[in-house]
Design a protein around this motif. Structure first.
Motif, mmCIF file in Angstrom:
data_model
loop_
_atom_site.group_PDB
_atom_site.id
_atom_site.type_symbol
_atom_site.label_atom_id
_atom_site.label_comp_id
_atom_site.label_asym_id
_atom_site.label_seq_id
_atom_site.Cartn_x
_atom_site.Cartn_y
_atom_site.Cartn_z
ATOM 1 N N VAL A 19 0.839 -1.197 0.000
ATOM 2 C CA VAL A 19 0.000 0.000 0.000
ATOM 3 C C VAL A 19 0.875 1.249 0.000
ATOM 4 O O VAL A 19 0.598 2.221 -0.712
ATOM 5 N N GLY A 89 0.009 3.064 5.724
ATOM 6 C CA GLY A 89 -0.130 1.742 5.122
ATOM 7 C C GLY A 89 0.618 0.756 6.011
ATOM 8 O O GLY A 89 1.348 -0.087 5.517
ATOM 9 N N SER A 111 -5.758 6.377 7.568
ATOM 10 C CA SER A 111 -5.196 5.030 7.696
ATOM 11 C C SER A 111 -5.952 3.979 6.903
ATOM 12 O O SER A 111 -7.179 4.001 6.802
ATOM 13 N N ASN A 112 -5.171 3.005 6.409
ATOM 14 C CA ASN A 112 -5.731 1.813 5.768
ATOM 15 C C ASN A 112 -5.898 0.661 6.724
ATOM 16 O O ASN A 112 -6.510 -0.333 6.389
ATOM 17 N N THR A 155 -10.195 6.373 9.113
ATOM 18 C CA THR A 155 -9.768 5.131 8.450
ATOM 19 C C THR A 155 -10.551 4.944 7.163
ATOM 20 O O THR A 155 -11.655 5.478 7.017
ATOM 21 N N ASN A 156 -9.968 4.171 6.244
ATOM 22 C CA ASN A 156 -10.816 3.678 5.154
ATOM 23 C C ASN A 156 -11.086 2.203 5.380
ATOM 24 O O ASN A 156 -10.565 1.590 6.311
ATOM 25 N N CYS A 159 -10.524 -3.655 1.870
ATOM 26 C CA CYS A 159 -10.566 -3.521 0.406
ATOM 27 C C CYS A 159 -11.792 -4.210 -0.221
ATOM 28 O O CYS A 159 -12.422 -3.659 -1.140
ATOM 29 N N THR A 162 -14.922 -2.182 0.486
ATOM 30 C CA THR A 162 -15.001 -0.977 -0.355
ATOM 31 C C THR A 162 -15.643 -1.299 -1.707
ATOM 32 O O THR A 162 -16.509 -0.561 -2.183
ATOM 33 N N ALA A 350 -7.561 0.814 -1.102
ATOM 34 C CA ALA A 350 -6.563 1.191 -0.085
ATOM 35 C C ALA A 350 -6.076 2.628 -0.312
ATOM 36 O O ALA A 350 -6.713 3.584 0.127
ATOM 37 N N SER A 353 -8.344 5.511 -1.709
ATOM 38 C CA SER A 353 -9.407 5.932 -0.782
ATOM 39 C C SER A 353 -8.855 6.866 0.295
ATOM 40 O O SER A 353 -9.465 7.883 0.616
ATOM 41 N N SER A 354 -7.679 6.519 0.859
ATOM 42 C CA SER A 354 -7.109 7.404 1.884
ATOM 43 C C SER A 354 -6.827 8.787 1.310
ATOM 44 O O SER A 354 -7.097 9.808 1.946
#
Ligand SMILES: NC(=O)C1=CN([C@@H]2O[C@H](COP(=O)(O)OP(=O)(O)OC[C@H]3O[C@@H](n4cnc5c(N)ncnc54)[C@H](OP(=O)(O)O)[C@@H]3O)[C@@H](O)[C@H]2O)C=CC1
Ligand SMILES: N[C@@H](CC(=O)OP(=O)(O)O)C(=O)O
Length: 368
Positions: A19, A89, A111-112, A155-156, A159, A162, A350, A353-354
């Motif tokens: 990431v 990441g 954050s992921n 956060t996102n 995966c 999403t 990942a 999106s952040s």
């Protein structure tokens, strides 16, 4: 953000990982952000980025990043204190404590990692779905220990979550709440980081288990599709219409791109027609697009009409990996409708999106 505004310095934690590499690729030419500090483990710290990173992307390491010295992931390590935003990441084994320390040091963390996704005052934000959760960070600043003036964590999502939640949001927007969702994923090996799954496990094979993944899809979806409580201090988790959701997750020999086969039952008595569902996907627009942030895709959902699409190898690069592909929309003999969706797990799933979440935060005045 006006062109005259100076770029915001950003740090990347976990910069050497799968990431982290995407962050660097996407941030290298970003109109709002400029890479200023890189962090990884003590195995990498103190060395030049190009020396310690097993770079796996098809584009070269950006020239100005090659010789940057990787720091330890500590807020007082060189460069981080000057950053307006820090992207993480980090491996989840260490992300909790490190992200906590950066927030406590008044840094804004996107954050992921999974560690804070379930926190009642941390937005779990999929930029194509729920940027309206962002204002809860003001409550986070006063109630999460230690209180902060500037620092917060967003956060996102996981995966796979999403990729699924974007089409579900489009259906809810057009036709009201959903009752039941069944999901079966076919997940790429890059989802497990590097070196990840051994070739002897994944070649010529399907592995029908990804630790905690099913629970994440089932839990995260309701937080994301739900709203913010009336008092603005937390999330309602879709309590007005609880969503029944069941996931089956499988690892398949694909490098990038998580596919999901999804079946859905609507709460309304008469389900919409397939044609209306297709239109709801194709017409879906979201705040990231209306704000016009740089990473927003021109289409949040690309609908494929060919009977054998979407496919990871052919469709994961659409709109620079920032959209979700949907196809095979057809009746379901058990629930109401079924379809297939695809997301690039390392981009929209990942790093993209952040970054898009941070762009939205800039546009809405949460990063100054
Ligand atoms: N891959 C994907 O598709 C997705 C991943 N995620 C999440 O993103 C995060 C990163 O995943 P991914 O890039 O795949 O993982 P990788 O294993 O590829 O990278 C992990 C990163 O964490 C760093 N790290 C490990 N231990 C420490 C430590 N003790 N202190 C500081 N840094 C450390 C590594 O640095 P070093 O090189 O020095 O060891 C590396 O930069 C994880 O939380 C993952 O769950 C989320 C969505 C999708
Ligand atoms: N578990 C995902 C990737 C991941 O790291 O998920 P999470 O961010 O929810 O821990 C996969 O293997 O494809």
């Amino acid at each position: 953000m006006p062109n005259s505004h100076p770029k915001i310095k950003v740090g990347v934690l976990g910069a050497t990982g799968t990431v982290g590499q995407r962050f660097i690729q996407l941030l290298a030419t970003h109109p709002y952000f400029v890479i200023h500090a890189l962090g990884a483990s003590s195995r990498s710290a103190g060395q030049e980025y190009a020396q310690v990173t097993k770079w796996k992307l098809a584009t070269p390491i950006p020239v100005f990043v090659r010789r940057m010295i990787v720091q330890e992931c500590k807020p007082d390590a060189e460069g981080f204190s000057e950053c307006g935003v820090v992207f993480s990441g980090l491996d989840h084994d260490v992300a909790g404590d490190i992200e906590f320390a950066f927030r406590a040091a008044e840094l804004i963390v996107f954050s992921n990692a999974k560690n804070y996704r379930r926190d009642p005052v941390v937005p779990l934000m999929v930029p194509l779905v729920n940027p309206h959760h962002l204002p809860v960070v003001r409550h986070q600043q006063t109630t999460l220990s230690p209180p902060t003036k500037k620092g917060y964590i967003v956060t996102n999502a996981n995966c796979s979550t999403t990729g699924v939640v974007v089409p579900l949001a489009a259906l809810e927007k057009a036709f009201g709440p959903l009752e039941t969702v069944m999901v079966t994923t076919l997940q790429a090996i890059s989802g497990a980081g590097y070196p990840g799954v051994s070739s002897l496990d994944i070649m010529d094979n399907v592995v029908p288990y990804i630790g905690s993944e099913e629970e994440k899809i089932e839990w995260e979806t309701s937080k994301i599709l739900g709203g913010v409580n009336d008092d603005g201090k937390g999330f309602d988790h879709h309590a007005h219409a609880p969503l029944k959701i069941s996931a089956n997750c499988n690892r398949v020999p694909v490098i990038d791109g998580h596919t999901a086969c999804v079946s859905v039952k609507f709460r309304r008595e008469t389900p919409p027609s397939l044609e209306d569902i297709r239109k709801a996907f194709a017409d879906y627009t979201c705040e990231a697009q209306t704000l016009g942030v740089p990473s927003a895709p021109p289409q949040a959902i690309v609908v494929h009409d060919a009977p054998d699409r979407p496919q990871p190898r052919l469709d994961r690069d659409l709109h620079n990996g920032a959209c979700v592909s949907v196809g095979r929309i057809r009746p379901c003999g058990v629930l109401d409708v079924k379809f297939v969706c695809l997301v690039d797990n390392v981009r929209l799933g990942a790093a993209t999106s952040s970054i898009m979440n941070a762009e939205i935060a800039v546009e809405r005045g949460y990063i100054v």
